[in-house]
Design a protein around this motif. Sequence first.
Motif, short mmCIF file in Angstrom:
data_model
loop_
_atom_site.label_atom_id
_atom_site.label_comp_id
_atom_site.label_asym_id
_atom_site.label_seq_id
_atom_site.Cartn_x
_atom_site.Cartn_y
_atom_site.Cartn_z
N TYR A 1 0.83 -1.22 0.00
CA TYR A 1 0.00 0.00 0.00
C TYR A 1 0.86 1.26 0.00
CZ TYR A 1 -0.17 2.65 4.42
OH TYR A 1 0.09 3.52 5.45
N LEU A 2 1.99 1.24 0.70
CA LEU A 2 2.87 2.41 0.70
C LEU A 2 3.47 2.64 -0.68
CD1 LEU A 2 4.65 1.81 4.13
CD2 LEU A 2 3.11 3.70 3.59
N SER A 3 3.87 1.56 -1.35
CA SER A 3 4.46 1.69 -2.68
C SER A 3 3.41 2.14 -3.69
CB SER A 3 5.07 0.35 -3.11
OG SER A 3 6.05 -0.09 -2.20
N CYS A 4 2.19 1.59 -3.60
CA CYS A 4 1.13 1.99 -4.53
C CYS A 4 0.80 3.47 -4.35
CB CYS A 4 -0.11 1.15 -4.30
SG CYS A 4 0.04 -0.56 -4.85
N SER A 5 0.73 3.92 -3.11
CA SER A 5 0.42 5.32 -2.86
C SER A 5 1.51 6.23 -3.39
CB SER A 5 0.23 5.55 -1.35
OG SER A 5 -0.06 6.90 -1.09
N ALA A 6 2.77 5.85 -3.18
CA ALA A 6 3.88 6.66 -3.70
C ALA A 6 3.83 6.72 -5.22
CB ALA A 6 5.21 6.08 -3.23
N ALA A 7 3.52 5.59 -5.87
CA ALA A 7 3.45 5.56 -7.33
C ALA A 7 2.31 6.44 -7.85
CB ALA A 7 3.25 4.12 -7.81
N VAL A 8 1.17 6.42 -7.15
CA VAL A 8 0.02 7.22 -7.58
C VAL A 8 0.38 8.70 -7.60
CG1 VAL A 8 -2.25 8.03 -6.86
CG2 VAL A 8 -1.75 5.59 -6.89
N HIS A 9 1.02 9.18 -6.55
CA HIS A 9 1.30 10.61 -6.45
C HIS A 9 2.54 11.03 -7.24
CE1 HIS A 9 -1.83 11.40 -3.48
NE2 HIS A 9 -1.53 10.23 -2.95
N LEU A 10 3.37 10.06 -7.62
CA LEU A 10 4.54 10.38 -8.44
C LEU A 10 4.21 10.34 -9.92
CD1 LEU A 10 7.61 10.93 -8.55
CD2 LEU A 10 7.93 8.43 -8.65
N LEU A 11 3.42 9.36 -10.36
CA LEU A 11 3.14 9.15 -11.79
C LEU A 11 1.73 9.57 -12.15
CD1 LEU A 11 4.68 5.57 -11.98
CD2 LEU A 11 5.82 7.74 -12.42
N HIS A 12 1.25 10.61 -11.51
CA HIS A 12 -0.14 11.04 -11.66
C HIS A 12 -0.31 11.84 -12.95
CE1 HIS A 12 -3.86 13.11 -9.68
NE2 HIS A 12 -4.17 12.27 -10.64
N SER A 13 -0.41 11.13 -14.08
CA SER A 13 -0.62 11.79 -15.36
C SER A 13 -2.09 11.71 -15.76
CB SER A 13 0.25 11.14 -16.44
OG SER A 13 -0.18 9.81 -16.68
N GLU A 14 -2.45 12.45 -16.79
CA GLU A 14 -3.85 12.48 -17.21
C GLU A 14 -4.28 11.14 -17.80
OE1 GLU A 14 -6.77 15.75 -19.36
OE2 GLU A 14 -4.64 15.71 -19.86
N GLN A 15 -3.36 10.44 -18.48
CA GLN A 15 -3.70 9.17 -19.10
C GLN A 15 -3.88 8.05 -18.07
OE1 GLN A 15 -1.15 11.11 -20.03
NE2 GLN A 15 -1.97 11.94 -21.95
N THR A 16 -3.15 8.13 -16.97
CA THR A 16 -3.16 7.04 -15.99
C THR A 16 -3.90 7.40 -14.71
OG1 THR A 16 -1.04 7.77 -15.04
CG2 THR A 16 -0.96 6.18 -16.86
#
Length: 358
Positions: A129-144
């Motif tokens: 969950y910590l890794s998923c959350s970090a990825a969400v806020h780091l790779l938060h593009s319009e396509q994804t």
Amino acid sequence: MPRVSFAPPSLCLTFLPLLERLLPSLPPTVRDVDVPPLFREQFILSGYRPVDLSWRCYVLSLFQIHNETLSVWSHLLAAVYVLVRFLMFAVQQGGGILGVGLQGPEGQGFSVDVSSLPLVLYVFSAVTYLSCSAAVHLLHSEQTHHSLFFLEHVGVAVYQYGCALALCLYSSDTGWTQSMLGQIFLPVVAVVVWLSCIICCYADLHFHRPYLWHRRICQVVPMGVAYLLVISPVTHRLASHNWTNTSTLPLHFLQVALFLLSAVFFSCPVPECFSPGRYDIIGHSRQLFHILLSICTLVQQEALFEDFLWRRQALVREFGEERLLLACASFLGLTLCCVMTALVMKRRTHVQLLQEGR
């Protein structure tokens, strides 16, 4: 006198263009009016990354100052700490708590340490969950956008069930275990956590910014109900035992207090609502929520380590090896259900965007 040349070597000239392509320069951050409403946060006026950047730019933005930097780093560092701390704890206990150990005097064959498997799954769920959350806020593009938030909801659901599994087996007392809730705890938690994942994914799919109160309720209520159910073994111990007799109860109380405080910042845009623009980079509610949640996880892990040492010897005798294996198998089943839910929602998102002509 010989001349000294300061020209860069030809090898450097060869690799510089390649390095520039691999590590592109990052554009400066922009204001809220320069990004679509999808990315705007209430009362956060600046520090946004431009949209439609390449994935390499988003990855490199980990080292850039923007309004998501602290949110990403807090969970990223917490994930590393959880894993390293667990490995250190395993080494301190002789390496026998990793779920699998060598069997026989010559080290031939393997045996499963059933009593430690729930702890291993808990650590896995926390890192997930910590890794998923970090990825969400780091790779938060319009396509994804939707796909990443579906991934975050899966991570949260997996972590909730990992907590339930560990707290039920390590942190509960006899009174709670023999109660009606204790007898049906894991199946009920699995259903509630799965429903929470479904509702949160549905809210992200159907409610668009500017978000209405419907989306906030669809997130807060299911996760709140799931948390209250998951934490029930601990709340029973906190209410019925003397805290001075064990060092784990103060840790569990601190974990509950930190979670409730983080929920306040998740639900309310404080302090940025009092001074819009002042807390754009440091100090806004999302950052405080992520930092408190990370600390909450670290505290809970320490409490579970102590509870594990307390219950380890009698765990198989009290619950039975088959029941423990079934409980661990249910973790994998819940994870599969949540992943399938996210994939279905992702497909529905694709169909919806095609219908909207995007």
